[in-house]
Motif scaffolding. Structure first.
Motif, PDB file in Angstrom:
ATOM      1  N   MET A  11      -1.702  10.933  -8.968  1.00  0.00           N
ATOM      2  CA  MET A  11      -2.680  11.208  -7.921  1.00  0.00           C
ATOM      3  C   MET A  11      -2.356  12.539  -7.255  1.00  0.00           C
ATOM      4  O   MET A  11      -1.242  12.724  -6.746  1.00  0.00           O
ATOM      5  CB  MET A  11      -2.669  10.090  -6.872  1.00  0.00           C
ATOM      6  N   PRO A  12      -3.288  13.488  -7.247  1.00  0.00           N
ATOM      7  CA  PRO A  12      -3.017  14.736  -6.517  1.00  0.00           C
ATOM      8  C   PRO A  12      -2.939  14.474  -5.020  1.00  0.00           C
ATOM      9  O   PRO A  12      -3.371  13.418  -4.521  1.00  0.00           O
ATOM     10  CB  PRO A  12      -4.222  15.620  -6.881  1.00  0.00           C
ATOM     11  N   ALA A  13      -2.376  15.438  -4.318  1.00  0.00           N
ATOM     12  CA  ALA A  13      -2.180  15.254  -2.876  1.00  0.00           C
ATOM     13  C   ALA A  13      -3.506  15.025  -2.155  1.00  0.00           C
ATOM     14  O   ALA A  13      -3.590  14.215  -1.219  1.00  0.00           O
ATOM     15  CB  ALA A  13      -1.465  16.475  -2.300  1.00  0.00           C
ATOM     16  N   ALA A  14      -4.563  15.703  -2.615  1.00  0.00           N
ATOM     17  CA  ALA A  14      -5.861  15.524  -1.962  1.00  0.00           C
ATOM     18  C   ALA A  14      -6.397  14.113  -2.173  1.00  0.00           C
ATOM     19  O   ALA A  14      -7.146  13.585  -1.341  1.00  0.00           O
ATOM     20  CB  ALA A  14      -6.857  16.547  -2.501  1.00  0.00           C
ATOM     21  N   GLY A  15      -6.013  13.472  -3.282  1.00  0.00           N
ATOM     22  CA  GLY A  15      -6.506  12.129  -3.546  1.00  0.00           C
ATOM     23  C   GLY A  15      -5.922  11.074  -2.633  1.00  0.00           C
ATOM     24  O   GLY A  15      -6.470   9.962  -2.537  1.00  0.00           O
ATOM     25  N   VAL A  17       0.830  -1.206   0.000  1.00  0.00           N
ATOM     26  CA  VAL A  17       0.000   0.000   0.000  1.00  0.00           C
ATOM     27  C   VAL A  17       0.864   1.255   0.000  1.00  0.00           C
ATOM     28  O   VAL A  17       0.603   2.216  -0.735  1.00  0.00           O
ATOM     29  CB  VAL A  17      -0.950  -0.019   1.210  1.00  0.00           C
ATOM     30  N   ALA A  18       1.922   1.253   0.824  1.00  0.00           N
ATOM     31  CA  ALA A  18       2.809   2.420   0.861  1.00  0.00           C
ATOM     32  C   ALA A  18       3.485   2.640  -0.491  1.00  0.00           C
ATOM     33  O   ALA A  18       3.590   3.767  -0.974  1.00  0.00           O
ATOM     34  CB  ALA A  18       3.850   2.239   1.964  1.00  0.00           C
ATOM     35  N   ALA A  19       3.939   1.544  -1.119  1.00  0.00           N
ATOM     36  CA  ALA A  19       4.601   1.673  -2.418  1.00  0.00           C
ATOM     37  C   ALA A  19       3.637   2.180  -3.487  1.00  0.00           C
ATOM     38  O   ALA A  19       3.989   3.039  -4.310  1.00  0.00           O
ATOM     39  CB  ALA A  19       5.188   0.323  -2.839  1.00  0.00           C
ATOM     40  N   VAL A  20       2.400   1.677  -3.477  1.00  0.00           N
ATOM     41  CA  VAL A  20       1.402   2.123  -4.455  1.00  0.00           C
ATOM     42  C   VAL A  20       1.057   3.586  -4.246  1.00  0.00           C
ATOM     43  O   VAL A  20       0.929   4.367  -5.199  1.00  0.00           O
ATOM     44  CB  VAL A  20       0.151   1.236  -4.370  1.00  0.00           C
ATOM     45  N   ALA A  21       0.898   3.998  -2.982  1.00  0.00           N
ATOM     46  CA  ALA A  21       0.555   5.388  -2.698  1.00  0.00           C
ATOM     47  C   ALA A  21       1.660   6.336  -3.153  1.00  0.00           C
ATOM     48  O   ALA A  21       1.390   7.386  -3.754  1.00  0.00           O
ATOM     49  CB  ALA A  21       0.291   5.560  -1.192  1.00  0.00           C
ATOM     50  N   VAL A  22       2.917   5.985  -2.906  1.00  0.00           N
ATOM     51  CA  VAL A  22       4.035   6.833  -3.334  1.00  0.00           C
ATOM     52  C   VAL A  22       4.117   6.892  -4.849  1.00  0.00           C
ATOM     53  O   VAL A  22       4.327   7.957  -5.442  1.00  0.00           O
ATOM     54  CB  VAL A  22       5.353   6.311  -2.725  1.00  0.00           C
ATOM     55  N   ARG A  23       3.926   5.740  -5.519  1.00  0.00           N
ATOM     56  CA  ARG A  23       3.985   5.715  -6.982  1.00  0.00           C
ATOM     57  C   ARG A  23       2.865   6.558  -7.589  1.00  0.00           C
ATOM     58  O   ARG A  23       3.069   7.263  -8.567  1.00  0.00           O
ATOM     59  CB  ARG A  23       3.898   4.274  -7.484  1.00  0.00           C
ATOM     60  N   GLN A  24       1.675   6.485  -7.000  1.00  0.00           N
ATOM     61  CA  GLN A  24       0.574   7.285  -7.522  1.00  0.00           C
ATOM     62  C   GLN A  24       0.828   8.770  -7.329  1.00  0.00           C
ATOM     63  O   GLN A  24       0.515   9.581  -8.202  1.00  0.00           O
ATOM     64  CB  GLN A  24      -0.735   6.880  -6.823  1.00  0.00           C
ATOM     65  N   TRP A  25       1.372   9.133  -6.190  1.00  0.00           N
ATOM     66  CA  TRP A  25       1.624  10.551  -5.929  1.00  0.00           C
ATOM     67  C   TRP A  25       2.706  11.107  -6.854  1.00  0.00           C
ATOM     68  O   TRP A  25       2.600  12.228  -7.337  1.00  0.00           O
ATOM     69  CB  TRP A  25       2.023  10.730  -4.466  1.00  0.00           C
ATOM     70  N   ARG A  26       3.738  10.310  -7.120  1.00  0.00           N
ATOM     71  CA  ARG A  26       4.799  10.756  -8.025  1.00  0.00           C
ATOM     72  C   ARG A  26       4.352  10.745  -9.470  1.00  0.00           C
ATOM     73  O   ARG A  26       4.810  11.562 -10.275  1.00  0.00           O
ATOM     74  CB  ARG A  26       6.033   9.870  -7.858  1.00  0.00           C
ATOM     75  N   GLY A  27       3.465   9.842  -9.821  1.00  0.00           N
ATOM     76  CA  GLY A  27       2.987   9.749 -11.191  1.00  0.00           C
ATOM     77  C   GLY A  27       3.930   8.939 -12.070  1.00  0.00           C
ATOM     78  O   GLY A  27       5.098   8.722 -11.735  1.00  0.00           O
ATOM     79  N   GLY A  28       3.404   8.502 -13.199  1.00  0.00           N
ATOM     80  CA  GLY A  28       4.209   7.729 -14.131  1.00  0.00           C
ATOM     81  C   GLY A  28       3.393   7.320 -15.333  1.00  0.00           C
ATOM     82  O   GLY A  28       2.171   7.524 -15.383  1.00  0.00           O
ATOM     83  N   PRO A  29       4.037   6.753 -16.336  1.00  0.00           N
ATOM     84  CA  PRO A  29       3.311   6.297 -17.526  1.00  0.00           C
ATOM     85  C   PRO A  29       2.276   5.230 -17.167  1.00  0.00           C
ATOM     86  O   PRO A  29       2.555   4.338 -16.362  1.00  0.00           O
ATOM     87  CB  PRO A  29       4.413   5.724 -18.433  1.00  0.00           C
ATOM     88  N   LEU A  30       1.119   5.337 -17.749  1.00  0.00           N
ATOM     89  CA  LEU A  30       0.051   4.385 -17.463  1.00  0.00           C
ATOM     90  C   LEU A  30       0.244   3.126 -18.313  1.00  0.00           C
ATOM     91  O   LEU A  30       0.341   3.206 -19.542  1.00  0.00           O
ATOM     92  CB  LEU A  30      -1.313   5.019 -17.770  1.00  0.00           C
ATOM     93  N   ARG A  48      -5.323  11.939 -11.993  1.00  0.00           N
ATOM     94  CA  ARG A  48      -5.237  12.870 -13.116  1.00  0.00           C
ATOM     95  C   ARG A  48      -4.509  12.217 -14.288  1.00  0.00           C
ATOM     96  O   ARG A  48      -3.421  11.665 -14.117  1.00  0.00           O
ATOM     97  CB  ARG A  48      -4.491  14.143 -12.696  1.00  0.00           C
ATOM     98  N   LEU A  49      -5.112  12.285 -15.447  1.00  0.00           N
ATOM     99  CA  LEU A  49      -4.513  11.745 -16.665  1.00  0.00           C
ATOM    100  C   LEU A  49      -3.914  12.898 -17.452  1.00  0.00           C
ATOM    101  O   LEU A  49      -4.609  13.873 -17.760  1.00  0.00           O
ATOM    102  CB  LEU A  49      -5.562  10.999 -17.497  1.00  0.00           C
ATOM    103  N   GLU A  50      -2.643  12.801 -17.763  1.00  0.00           N
ATOM    104  CA  GLU A  50      -1.919  13.877 -18.421  1.00  0.00           C
ATOM    105  C   GLU A  50      -1.208  13.371 -19.661  1.00  0.00           C
ATOM    106  O   GLU A  50      -0.897  12.183 -19.782  1.00  0.00           O
ATOM    107  CB  GLU A  50      -0.885  14.489 -17.452  1.00  0.00           C
ATOM    108  N   ASP A  51      -0.962  14.301 -20.558  1.00  0.00           N
ATOM    109  CA  ASP A  51      -0.216  14.002 -21.778  1.00  0.00           C
ATOM    110  C   ASP A  51       1.219  14.457 -21.562  1.00  0.00           C
ATOM    111  O   ASP A  51       1.498  15.647 -21.461  1.00  0.00           O
ATOM    112  CB  ASP A  51      -0.854  14.738 -22.967  1.00  0.00           C
ATOM    113  N   ARG A  52       2.135  13.512 -21.490  1.00  0.00           N
ATOM    114  CA  ARG A  52       3.554  13.816 -21.325  1.00  0.00           C
ATOM    115  C   ARG A  52       4.303  13.356 -22.577  1.00  0.00           C
ATOM    116  O   ARG A  52       4.567  12.173 -22.739  1.00  0.00           O
ATOM    117  CB  ARG A  52       4.124  13.113 -20.096  1.00  0.00           C
ATOM    118  N   ALA A  53       4.593  14.287 -23.452  1.00  0.00           N
ATOM    119  CA  ALA A  53       5.335  13.987 -24.684  1.00  0.00           C
ATOM    120  C   ALA A  53       4.660  12.883 -25.488  1.00  0.00           C
ATOM    121  O   ALA A  53       5.308  11.995 -26.024  1.00  0.00           O
ATOM    122  CB  ALA A  53       6.786  13.616 -24.374  1.00  0.00           C
TER     123      ALA A  53
END
Length: 229
Positions: free
Chosen positions: A98-102, A14-27, A86-91
Motif C-alpha cells: 500500500m502506498p503512503a497515500a493509500g 486495524v493497526a497491524a493490517v495498516a502497518v503490514r500493508q504499508w510495508r508490503g509482503g508476498p500476496l 500496488r502489485l509488484e513482481d519480486r523475484a
C-alpha cells in the motif's frame, strides 16, 4: 461485554493490517479470502459481535438498515483499498504494498464507523451504535478489498506465495516454487537422478537384471542356429 473490550482488539487488528500493508509482503490469496470470512463469522455469531442468530432476529428495523448501509460502505472503502494496493513482481513472486497515500482510506473507514454510531444513537438503533458491530464492520471492509484484489492478482499471471513458508519469499534470481535438484551419487550411465542408498541399491539390482536379460537375448540366436543344424 464492555465496549472497550470489543473495540480494542479491532483497533489493534486495524493497526497491524495498516502497518503490514504499508510495508508490503508476498500476496497469499487464501489468507486474503479467509480473513474477512472469519471476521464476519465472529461479528455475527459470537459474543465479540452481535451475539448469534437469536440476537440477529431480535434486531430492530432501524438497526438492520443501518448495519446494512454501514457494511456496504465499509465494503466500498475496502474496494478502494484493493484498487490502491500496488502489485509488484519480486523475484517471480507477487507482492502487494500500500502506498503512503493509500493509508488515507483508514481515516475514511473510521469516519464512516463514527457516522454510523452517531446515526444509530440518534435513531434509537442501539445495536448499530454499539461497539458490537466493529468486528462485522471490519470483516465487510476486508471482504470488499478481497473482491477487488484477488481478480487483479489473477490478471497479473504471477505466482503467489502460497507454496512458500509464512514470511518467506523466493531467492533473487530463482522463480517461485524453485526446488534445488538433488545431487547425483555414484556412477549413473543413464543420466537418472538418484536420491539415496535405498534408491541406489534398487538401481543396482535393476542394472543387474538388465545385464542378465541382455546376456540371455544374446545367447538365444546361437541356440536357434544350433537347433536348426
Amino acid at each position: 461485554m464492555p465496549t472497550l473490550l470489543r473495540v480494542l482488539p479491532v483497533l489493534v487488528t486495524v493497526a497491524a493490517v495498516a502497518v503490514r500493508q504499508w510495508r508490503g509482503g508476498p500476496l497469499r490469496p487464501r489468507r486474503v479470502l479467509l480473513a474477512p470470512l472469519l471476521l464476519l463469522v465472529l461479528g455475527l455469531f459470537t459474543r465479540a459481535g452481535l451475539g448469534g442468530p437469536a440476537a440477529l432476529l431480535a434486531l430492530a428495523p432501524a438497526d438492520a438498515v443501518l448495519l446494512a448501509v454501514a457494511a456496504a460502505g465499509a465494503a466500498a472503502v475496502g474496494a478502494g483499498q484493493g484498487r490502491t494496493l500496488r502489485l509488484e513482481d519480486r523475484a517471480g513472486v507477487l507482492w502487494a504494498r500500500m502506498p503512503a497515500a493509500g493509508l488515507c482510506w483508514w481515516p475514511v473507514l473510521a469516519g464512516l464507523r463514527a457516522a454510523t454510531a452517531h446515526a444509530g444513537a440518534a435513531a434509537g438503533a442501539h445495536a448499530a451504535a454499539s461497539g458490537a458491530t466493529a468486528v462485522l464492520f471490519l470483516g465487510a471492509n476486508r471482504l470488499g478489498q478481497a473482491a477487488v484484489l484477488l481478480p487483479r492478482a489473477r490478471a497479473t499471471g504471477l505466482p503467489s506465495a502460497t507454496g512458500l513458508p509464512p514470511g518467506a519469499a523466493a531467492r533473487p534470481g530463482r522463480p517461485a516454487g524453485h526446488r534445488p535438484q538433488p545431487l547425483l551419487r555414484g556412477p549413473n550411465p543413464r543420466g537418472e537422478q538418484r536420491y539415496g542408498a535405498p534408491h541406489r541399491d534398487r538401481d543396482r539390482h535393476r542394472d543387474r537384471r538388465e545385464e542378465r536379460r541382455r546376456e540371455r537375448s544374446a545367447t538365444r540366436p546361437d541356440r536357434r542356429r544350433g537347433g536348426a543344424r
